[in-house]
Structure formats: structure tokens, C-alpha cells
Design a protein around this motif. Structure first.
Motif, PDB file in Angstrom:
ATOM      1  N   SER A 109       0.845  -1.193   0.000  1.00 36.33           N
ATOM      2  CA  SER A 109       0.000   0.000   0.000  1.00 36.33           C
ATOM      3  C   SER A 109       0.876   1.237   0.000  1.00 36.33           C
ATOM      4  O   SER A 109       1.984   1.230   0.539  1.00 36.33           O
ATOM      5  CB  SER A 109      -0.891   0.022   1.242  1.00 36.33           C
ATOM      6  OG  SER A 109      -1.752  -1.087   1.286  1.00 36.33           O
ATOM      7  N   CYS A 110       0.353   2.285  -0.593  1.00 42.37           N
ATOM      8  CA  CYS A 110       1.051   3.574  -0.601  1.00 42.37           C
ATOM      9  C   CYS A 110       0.019   4.637  -0.263  1.00 42.37           C
ATOM     10  O   CYS A 110      -0.874   4.927  -1.065  1.00 42.37           O
ATOM     11  CB  CYS A 110       1.677   3.844  -1.954  1.00 42.37           C
ATOM     12  SG  CYS A 110       2.401   5.486  -2.123  1.00 42.37           S
ATOM     13  N   ALA A 111       0.143   5.180   0.940  1.00 49.69           N
ATOM     14  CA  ALA A 111      -0.778   6.205   1.400  1.00 49.69           C
ATOM     15  C   ALA A 111      -0.204   7.589   1.086  1.00 49.69           C
ATOM     16  O   ALA A 111       0.975   7.846   1.337  1.00 49.69           O
ATOM     17  CB  ALA A 111      -1.010   6.073   2.897  1.00 49.69           C
ATOM     18  N   ALA A 112      -1.046   8.441   0.549  1.00 44.86           N
ATOM     19  CA  ALA A 112      -0.605   9.769   0.143  1.00 44.86           C
ATOM     20  C   ALA A 112      -1.276  10.845   0.988  1.00 44.86           C
ATOM     21  O   ALA A 112      -2.424  10.699   1.397  1.00 44.86           O
ATOM     22  CB  ALA A 112      -0.913  10.001  -1.323  1.00 44.86           C
ATOM     23  N   SER A 113      -0.556  11.903   1.222  1.00 47.84           N
ATOM     24  CA  SER A 113      -1.109  13.071   1.901  1.00 47.84           C
ATOM     25  C   SER A 113      -0.561  14.307   1.200  1.00 47.84           C
ATOM     26  O   SER A 113       0.375  14.241   0.418  1.00 47.84           O
ATOM     27  CB  SER A 113      -0.734  13.077   3.375  1.00 47.84           C
ATOM     28  OG  SER A 113       0.676  13.110   3.531  1.00 47.84           O
ATOM     29  N   ALA A 125     -10.702   7.613  -2.753  1.00 44.94           N
ATOM     30  CA  ALA A 125     -11.391   8.010  -1.524  1.00 44.94           C
ATOM     31  C   ALA A 125     -10.506   7.785  -0.299  1.00 44.94           C
ATOM     32  O   ALA A 125     -10.641   8.494   0.705  1.00 44.94           O
ATOM     33  CB  ALA A 125     -12.693   7.236  -1.376  1.00 44.94           C
ATOM     34  N   LYS A 126      -9.620   6.810  -0.380  1.00 41.02           N
ATOM     35  CA  LYS A 126      -8.708   6.493   0.725  1.00 41.02           C
ATOM     36  C   LYS A 126      -7.311   7.050   0.497  1.00 41.02           C
ATOM     37  O   LYS A 126      -6.399   6.802   1.292  1.00 41.02           O
ATOM     38  CB  LYS A 126      -8.629   4.989   0.943  1.00 41.02           C
ATOM     39  CG  LYS A 126      -9.943   4.362   1.386  1.00 41.02           C
ATOM     40  CD  LYS A 126      -9.784   2.864   1.652  1.00 41.02           C
ATOM     41  CE  LYS A 126     -11.080   2.264   2.136  1.00 41.02           C
ATOM     42  NZ  LYS A 126     -10.949   0.799   2.403  1.00 41.02           N
ATOM     43  N   ASN A 127      -7.122   7.761  -0.602  1.00 43.65           N
ATOM     44  CA  ASN A 127      -5.798   8.324  -0.931  1.00 43.65           C
ATOM     45  C   ASN A 127      -4.707   7.255  -0.936  1.00 43.65           C
ATOM     46  O   ASN A 127      -3.593   7.488  -0.435  1.00 43.65           O
ATOM     47  CB  ASN A 127      -5.418   9.432   0.056  1.00 43.65           C
ATOM     48  CG  ASN A 127      -6.270  10.662  -0.117  1.00 43.65           C
ATOM     49  OD1 ASN A 127      -6.991  10.794  -1.106  1.00 43.65           O
ATOM     50  ND2 ASN A 127      -6.212  11.556   0.849  1.00 43.65           N
ATOM     51  N   THR A 128      -5.033   6.110  -1.482  1.00 40.63           N
ATOM     52  CA  THR A 128      -4.113   4.980  -1.412  1.00 40.63           C
ATOM     53  C   THR A 128      -4.016   4.280  -2.770  1.00 40.63           C
ATOM     54  O   THR A 128      -5.018   4.140  -3.469  1.00 40.63           O
ATOM     55  CB  THR A 128      -4.562   3.969  -0.343  1.00 40.63           C
ATOM     56  OG1 THR A 128      -4.635   4.634   0.923  1.00 40.63           O
ATOM     57  CG2 THR A 128      -3.579   2.807  -0.239  1.00 40.63           C
TER      58      THR A 128
END
Length: 121
Positions: free
Chosen positions: A21-25, A75-78
Motif C-alpha cells: 500500500s502507498c498512502a498519500a497526503s 477516496a482512501k488516498n491509497t
């Protein structure tokens, strides 16, 4: 600015599966294309997969085609990389990248710190 954090790496046996997974902000996630790259010890960083902003268009390296799948949940920024039928040659640090254009090259402006994937035989 975009910050990317990878997770999901680990030690598995050949034939197993993993999902990275790669979560972005930061700036709007959905406006960026995403890519996965990997770098094995002593080798150059190589392209693995990429996905466009909507998730409709994807590209894969020949070495992972049919085994890996890239997807994204805006929606999950992922963004995800599902890796099946893993081989020892897949052992590498896996990096997430983001940018305004869908690329298979290293020219993404934003990169994560990487997550280690080790596949034992």
C-alpha cells in the motif's frame, strides 16, 4: 507537495502473495498518476507498474505482467500493488511514486521511502 508512505512489505516464500500500500497526503491524491518501482541490491531502480488518475489505464513491466496488479482508491488516498506468485527475483525495495503524468520512467517528482520485499526460495 505530496507525501507518500509505503507499507505491506515483508519476508515471504516463493509462490506467496503480498499487497503493498502507498498512502498519500498533501495535495489532492486523485490528481496524480502513481507508479511502483523497485530496486534490488546492486541493481538500478526499475519500473514495475503505473496507473493513471482515474485508475482506468495501467502499465506493467514484462517481468511482472500477469502476476502483479496495481489499483487505487482515491477516496482512501491509497494506491496498491497486489503481488502474486512471488519469485526470489522479486526481492527488492519497492517504492511508490506520484506525478502529474502517467509514466513508466523514473521522472516522477514525488517518491516514498520504500518498503522491503524479500522472497525466499
Amino acid at each position: 507537495q505530496v507525501q507518500l508512505v509505503e507499507s505491506g512489505g515483508g519476508l515471504v516464500q516463493a509462490g506467496d502473495s503480498l499487497r503493498l500500500s502507498c498512502a498519500a497526503s498533501g495535495r489532492t491524491f486523485s490528481s496524480y498518476a502513481k507508479g511502483w518501482f523497485r530496486q534490488a541490491p546492486g541493481k538500478e531502480r526499475e519500473f514495475v507498474a503505473s496507473i493513471n488518475r482515474s485508475g482506468i489505464t495501467t502499465y506493467y513491466a514484462d517481468s511482472v505482467k500477469g502476476r502483479f496488479s496495481i489499483s487505487r482508491d482515491n477516496a482512501k488516498n491509497t494506491v496498491y500493488l497486489q503481488m502474486n506468485s512471488l519469485k526470489p527475483d522479486d526481492t527488492a525495495v519497492y517504492y511508490c511514486a506520484a506525478g502529474p503524468y502517467l509514466l513508466t520512467s523514473h521522472d516522477y517528482p514525488y517518491w516514498g521511502q520504500g518498503t522491503q520485499v524479500t522472497v525466499s526460495s
